[in-house]
Design an enzyme around this catalytic site. Structure first.
Site, PDB file in Angstrom:
ATOM      1  N   ARG A  44       0.866  -1.188   0.000  1.00  0.00           N
ATOM      2  CA  ARG A  44       0.000   0.000   0.000  1.00  0.00           C
ATOM      3  C   ARG A  44       0.896   1.230   0.000  1.00  0.00           C
ATOM      4  NH1 ARG A  44      -3.179  -2.390   5.147  1.00  0.00           N
ATOM      5  NH2 ARG A  44      -4.418  -3.940   4.054  1.00  0.00           N
ATOM      6  N   ARG A 137     -10.420   3.782   5.512  1.00  0.00           N
ATOM      7  CA  ARG A 137      -8.966   3.592   5.362  1.00  0.00           C
ATOM      8  C   ARG A 137      -8.544   3.695   3.895  1.00  0.00           C
ATOM      9  NH1 ARG A 137      -6.218  -1.833   7.698  1.00  0.00           N
ATOM     10  NH2 ARG A 137      -6.867  -2.634   5.668  1.00  0.00           N
ATOM     11  N   ARG A 148     -12.560  -9.363   3.213  1.00  0.00           N
ATOM     12  CA  ARG A 148     -12.144  -9.065   4.585  1.00  0.00           C
ATOM     13  C   ARG A 148     -13.328  -9.105   5.547  1.00  0.00           C
ATOM     14  NH1 ARG A 148      -7.588  -7.532   2.124  1.00  0.00           N
ATOM     15  NH2 ARG A 148      -5.800  -7.044   3.454  1.00  0.00           N
TER      16      ARG A 148
END
Ligand SMILES: Nc1nc2c(ncn2[C@@H]2O[C@H](COP(=O)(O)OP(=O)(O)O)[C@@H](O)[C@H]2O)c(=O)[nH]1
Ligand SMILES: Nc1ncnc2c1ncn2[C@@H]1O[C@H](COP(=O)(O)OP(=O)(O)O)[C@@H](O)[C@H]1O
Length: 197
Positions: A44, A137, A148
């Site tokens: 990321r 996020r 997730r």
């Protein structure tokens, strides 16, 4: 195994493990060492290879697993993750408290080893709040977000089973959750600090 007891932090993606851990490490410099896992997922923005993860390919990782380089590995949301023996040894060689951030499959596998860590589960207050935190996020695609959340449902159920975790912390208010985490680790932190003084 010698030295301070390691700490396993587990819980759903987005529960706040990294946030709590980074703060703990920052406020206790020279006490904790992070077990840097391997992963096949893409980095990321802001993540550093060798610091947050060892970013690798599936091929290379499967070869490492085959060679017996890992104490545990798991498939999560379409990617491989694993803890290498070297990742733990690096931290333990410095007599630091080794922190591992692993999913529930990793917890199970670590229980079969002689690592003997303190098992802590970080849980979100609710699925709704978890989803909001993960969306805010802005690290996931819709597909990986859904995976997730699915894994989170399983994790939230399993973490309720008695005997899996030593402690379950609900990360509602960040300050309160952090104080709780520090309290649990207080004894080990003191031992390391005393050994250094
Ligand atoms: N079994 C296992 N799980 C890991 C390892 N490293 C990270 N994980 C878990 O993989 C999941 C996804 O991690 P990541 O992609 O960094 O996403 P995030 O948890 O949402 O920041 C989390 O539940 C981590 O705890 C590892 O070495 N072994
Ligand atoms: N107690 C909290 N209240 C509100 N937001 C939080 C709290 N704890 C963490 N967050 C935020 O939620 C998101 C997920 O936290 P993160 O530490 O990345 O989770 P994990 O490492 O478990 O995947 C991050 O954007 C973080 O800033």
């Amino acid at each position: 195994m010698s030295g301070p007891r390691p700490v396993v932090l587990s819980g759903p993606s987005g529960a706040g493990k990294s946030t709590l851990m980074k703060r703990l490490m920052k406020e206790h410099e020279g006490v904790f060492g992070f077990s840097v896992s391997h992963t096949t997922r893409n980095p990321r923005p802001g993540e550093e290879d060798g610091k947050d993860y060892h970013f690798t390919t599936r091929e290379a990782m499967l070869e490492g697993i085959e060679n017996g380089d890992f104490i545990e590995n798991a498939e999560f949301s379409g990617n491989l993750y694993g803890t290498s023996k070297a990742a733990i040894e690096d931290v333990q060689a410095q007599n630091l408290i080794c922190i591992l951030d692993v999913d529930i499959q990793g917890v199970r596998r670590i229980k079969e080893t002689d690592l003997n860590p303190i098992y802590i589960s970080i849980q979100p207050p609710s699925m709704e709040i978890l989803e909001k935190r993960l969306r805010d996020r802005q690290t996931e695609t819709e597909e990986s977000l859904q995976k997730r959340l699915e894994a989170a449902r399983i994790d939230m159920e399993l973490s309720k089973e008695p005997g899996v975790f030593d402690v379950v912390i609900i990360n509602d208010d960040l300050e309160r959750a952090y104080e709780e985490l520090k309290e649990i680790l207080n004894e080990e932190i003191k031992k390391v600090q005393e050994a250094q003084s």
